[in-house]
Design a protein around this motif. Structure first.
Motif, PDB file in Angstrom:
ATOM      1  N   UNK A  37       0.829  -1.200   0.000  1.00  0.00           N
ATOM      2  CA  UNK A  37       0.000   0.000   0.000  1.00  0.00           C
ATOM      3  C   UNK A  37       0.864   1.251   0.000  1.00  0.00           C
ATOM      4  N   UNK A  38       1.994   1.188   0.675  1.00  0.00           N
ATOM      5  CA  UNK A  38       2.888   2.334   0.751  1.00  0.00           C
ATOM      6  C   UNK A  38       3.482   2.696  -0.606  1.00  0.00           C
ATOM      7  N   UNK A  39       3.413   1.778  -1.574  1.00  0.00           N
ATOM      8  CA  UNK A  39       3.988   2.013  -2.898  1.00  0.00           C
ATOM      9  C   UNK A  39       2.977   2.611  -3.880  1.00  0.00           C
ATOM     10  N   UNK A  40       1.719   2.767  -3.453  1.00  0.00           N
ATOM     11  CA  UNK A  40       0.680   3.259  -4.367  1.00  0.00           C
ATOM     12  C   UNK A  40       0.728   4.768  -4.556  1.00  0.00           C
ATOM     13  N   UNK A  41       1.340   5.481  -3.612  1.00  0.00           N
ATOM     14  CA  UNK A  41       1.353   6.935  -3.690  1.00  0.00           C
ATOM     15  C   UNK A  41       0.083   7.584  -3.179  1.00  0.00           C
ATOM     16  N   UNK A  42      -0.837   6.801  -2.658  1.00  0.00           N
ATOM     17  CA  UNK A  42      -2.111   7.333  -2.182  1.00  0.00           C
ATOM     18  C   UNK A  42      -2.029   7.887  -0.770  1.00  0.00           C
ATOM     19  N   UNK A  43      -1.005   7.475  -0.024  1.00  0.00           N
ATOM     20  CA  UNK A  43      -0.904   7.850   1.385  1.00  0.00           C
ATOM     21  C   UNK A  43       0.290   8.775   1.624  1.00  0.00           C
ATOM     22  N   UNK A  44       0.040   9.825   2.419  1.00  0.00           N
ATOM     23  CA  UNK A  44       1.142  10.645   2.901  1.00  0.00           C
ATOM     24  C   UNK A  44       1.847   9.910   4.029  1.00  0.00           C
ATOM     25  N   UNK A  45       1.077   9.156   4.829  1.00  0.00           N
ATOM     26  CA  UNK A  45       1.626   8.348   5.914  1.00  0.00           C
ATOM     27  C   UNK A  45       0.728   7.130   6.083  1.00  0.00           C
ATOM     28  N   UNK A  46       1.222   5.957   5.708  1.00  0.00           N
ATOM     29  CA  UNK A  46       0.398   4.752   5.744  1.00  0.00           C
ATOM     30  C   UNK A  46       0.063   4.360   7.172  1.00  0.00           C
ATOM     31  N   UNK A  51      -3.979  10.362   4.107  1.00  0.00           N
ATOM     32  CA  UNK A  51      -3.921  10.321   2.661  1.00  0.00           C
ATOM     33  C   UNK A  51      -3.059  11.445   2.083  1.00  0.00           C
ATOM     34  N   UNK A  52      -2.596  11.224   0.870  1.00  0.00           N
ATOM     35  CA  UNK A  52      -1.798  12.224   0.160  1.00  0.00           C
ATOM     36  C   UNK A  52      -2.689  13.373  -0.303  1.00  0.00           C
ATOM     37  N   UNK A  53      -2.069  14.493  -0.609  1.00  0.00           N
ATOM     38  CA  UNK A  53      -2.801  15.641  -1.134  1.00  0.00           C
ATOM     39  C   UNK A  53      -3.514  15.242  -2.424  1.00  0.00           C
ATOM     40  N   UNK A  54      -4.757  15.664  -2.561  1.00  0.00           N
ATOM     41  CA  UNK A  54      -5.527  15.347  -3.763  1.00  0.00           C
ATOM     42  C   UNK A  54      -6.367  14.092  -3.646  1.00  0.00           C
ATOM     43  N   UNK A  55      -6.194  13.331  -2.559  1.00  0.00           N
ATOM     44  CA  UNK A  55      -7.038  12.156  -2.305  1.00  0.00           C
ATOM     45  C   UNK A  55      -8.128  12.597  -1.342  1.00  0.00           C
ATOM     46  N   UNK A  56      -9.335  12.712  -1.843  1.00  0.00           N
ATOM     47  CA  UNK A  56     -10.429  13.384  -1.133  1.00  0.00           C
ATOM     48  C   UNK A  56     -11.342  12.379  -0.439  1.00  0.00           C
ATOM     49  N   UNK A  57     -11.672  12.599   0.849  1.00  0.00           N
ATOM     50  CA  UNK A  57     -12.604  11.694   1.534  1.00  0.00           C
ATOM     51  C   UNK A  57     -14.030  11.882   1.033  1.00  0.00           C
ATOM     52  N   UNK A  58     -14.804  10.828   1.099  1.00  0.00           N
ATOM     53  CA  UNK A  58     -16.233  10.932   0.810  1.00  0.00           C
ATOM     54  C   UNK A  58     -16.988   9.901   1.631  1.00  0.00           C
ATOM     55  N   UNK A 142       1.527  -1.025  10.024  1.00  0.00           N
ATOM     56  CA  UNK A 142       2.477  -0.131   9.373  1.00  0.00           C
ATOM     57  C   UNK A 142       2.351  -0.132   7.853  1.00  0.00           C
ATOM     58  N   UNK A 143       1.746  -1.185   7.289  1.00  0.00           N
ATOM     59  CA  UNK A 143       1.624  -1.283   5.840  1.00  0.00           C
ATOM     60  C   UNK A 143       0.658  -2.425   5.517  1.00  0.00           C
ATOM     61  N   UNK A 144       0.358  -2.580   4.231  1.00  0.00           N
ATOM     62  CA  UNK A 144      -0.537  -3.656   3.791  1.00  0.00           C
ATOM     63  C   UNK A 144       0.023  -4.247   2.506  1.00  0.00           C
ATOM     64  N   UNK A 145      -0.135  -5.560   2.358  1.00  0.00           N
ATOM     65  CA  UNK A 145       0.390  -6.284   1.202  1.00  0.00           C
ATOM     66  C   UNK A 145      -0.713  -6.621   0.216  1.00  0.00           C
ATOM     67  N   UNK A 146      -0.378  -6.573  -1.062  1.00  0.00           N
ATOM     68  CA  UNK A 146      -1.333  -6.896  -2.116  1.00  0.00           C
ATOM     69  C   UNK A 146      -1.758  -8.358  -1.998  1.00  0.00           C
ATOM     70  N   UNK A 147      -3.080  -8.587  -1.989  1.00  0.00           N
ATOM     71  CA  UNK A 147      -3.636  -9.937  -1.938  1.00  0.00           C
ATOM     72  C   UNK A 147      -3.563 -10.539  -3.342  1.00  0.00           C
ATOM     73  N   UNK A 148      -3.285 -11.823  -3.428  1.00  0.00           N
ATOM     74  CA  UNK A 148      -3.191 -12.480  -4.728  1.00  0.00           C
ATOM     75  C   UNK A 148      -4.522 -12.392  -5.467  1.00  0.00           C
ATOM     76  N   UNK A 149      -4.479 -12.561  -6.767  1.00  0.00           N
ATOM     77  CA  UNK A 149      -5.672 -12.372  -7.600  1.00  0.00           C
ATOM     78  C   UNK A 149      -6.811 -13.318  -7.229  1.00  0.00           C
ATOM     79  N   UNK A 150      -6.505 -14.443  -6.574  1.00  0.00           N
ATOM     80  CA  UNK A 150      -7.545 -15.399  -6.192  1.00  0.00           C
ATOM     81  C   UNK A 150      -8.246 -15.085  -4.891  1.00  0.00           C
ATOM     82  N   UNK A 151      -7.809 -14.043  -4.171  1.00  0.00           N
ATOM     83  CA  UNK A 151      -8.432 -13.682  -2.913  1.00  0.00           C
ATOM     84  C   UNK A 151      -7.819 -14.428  -1.739  1.00  0.00           C
ATOM     85  N   UNK A 152      -8.402 -14.235  -0.551  1.00  0.00           N
ATOM     86  CA  UNK A 152      -7.836 -14.806   0.661  1.00  0.00           C
ATOM     87  C   UNK A 152      -8.908 -14.844   1.739  1.00  0.00           C
TER      88      UNK A 152
END
Length: 227
Positions: A37-46, A51-58, A142-152
């Motif tokens: 998740x830390x590699x997506x650029x979406x978070x200022x601090x995971x 969230x990073x600037x420009x990522x708007x809550x709703x 501290x972070x999150x890992x990408x789940x495989x395409x088959x789910x978990x």
């Protein structure tokens, strides 16, 4: 509906009257998607879930039930791009748009301060199609890992005074990438909560608050803002 033509090919007709022919899928090309998740650029601090600037809550008026999980949502649209607004269905987002939803469970039932992030789902629109990805949060938060395409499937221990032995086990399903698109279907225009009925509500943005439709319109998110 389904039918067969004289060549023996299977034909499919959809609700809009379009007729389609099935073709063999091309060889799958591996997609390099961020593994953390830390590699997506979406978070200022995971770790702080900031969230990073420009990522708007709703937020939405009617939330889907998610096994008692607490949820937060965000959206991001590329610079200079705009959303096509409509009042009767889900909005159409430009390529490069990202939707984020994080899920947290109370590790001690009834205590909001015991919320523990377990999953963050990301929807990305590219080449005029949406794709869904899930990330599983680590125990240290501290972070999150990408789940495989088959789910978990995972199980979490919840401290609960009303349960035998003072605790219970809660099962959690991380959807496969195909499962993501079952609900986020073409019929729903993919974006379930991003429509007028769901978004017509107040939202706290931290330094200010206001009606989401009005705020998004004032910020220039809509190509054709509501009147």
């Amino acid at each position: 509906g389904f039918a067969q033509n004289h060549a023996g090919e299977l034909l499919v007709v959809d609700h809009g009257g379009g007729i389609y022919r099935l073709e063999a899928s091309p060889a799958e090309v591996p997609v390099e998607f961020p593994q953390r998740l830390s590699e997506t650029g979406l978070f200022a601090n995971v770790a702080e879930h900031r969230m990073a600037a420009g990522v708007l809550p709703y937020s939405v008026n009617a939330q889907l039930w998610s096994d008692g999980a607490w949820k937060q949502r965000w959206l991001a649209v590329p610079d200079e791009e705009q959303i096509e607004y409509t009042s009767n269905r889900g909005w159409t987002f430009p390529n490069g748009s990202v939707l984020v939803k994080s899920f947290a469970l109370e590790r001690e039932a009834g205590r909001a301060d015991s919320r523990h992030w377990i999953e963050t789902r990301i929807m990305v629109r590219h080449q005029n199609e949406w794709a869904g990805y899930s990330y599983r949060w680590n125990e240290q938060q501290t972070d999150a890992d990408l789940v495989s395409r088959g789910g978990l499937d995972e199980q979490y221990v919840i401290r609960d005074a009303s349960s035998e032995g003072g605790q219970r086990v809660q099962s959690w399903h991380y959807p496969s990438r195909a499962e993501c698109m079952v609900c986020h279907s073409r019929a729903a225009n993919y974006v379930l909560g991003l429509c007028e009925l769901q978004m017509n509500r107040e939202q706290d943005y931290g330094e200010y608050s206001g009606n989401q439709l009005q705020i998004l319109g004032e910020l220039g998110y809509f190509r054709n803002p509501p009147k």
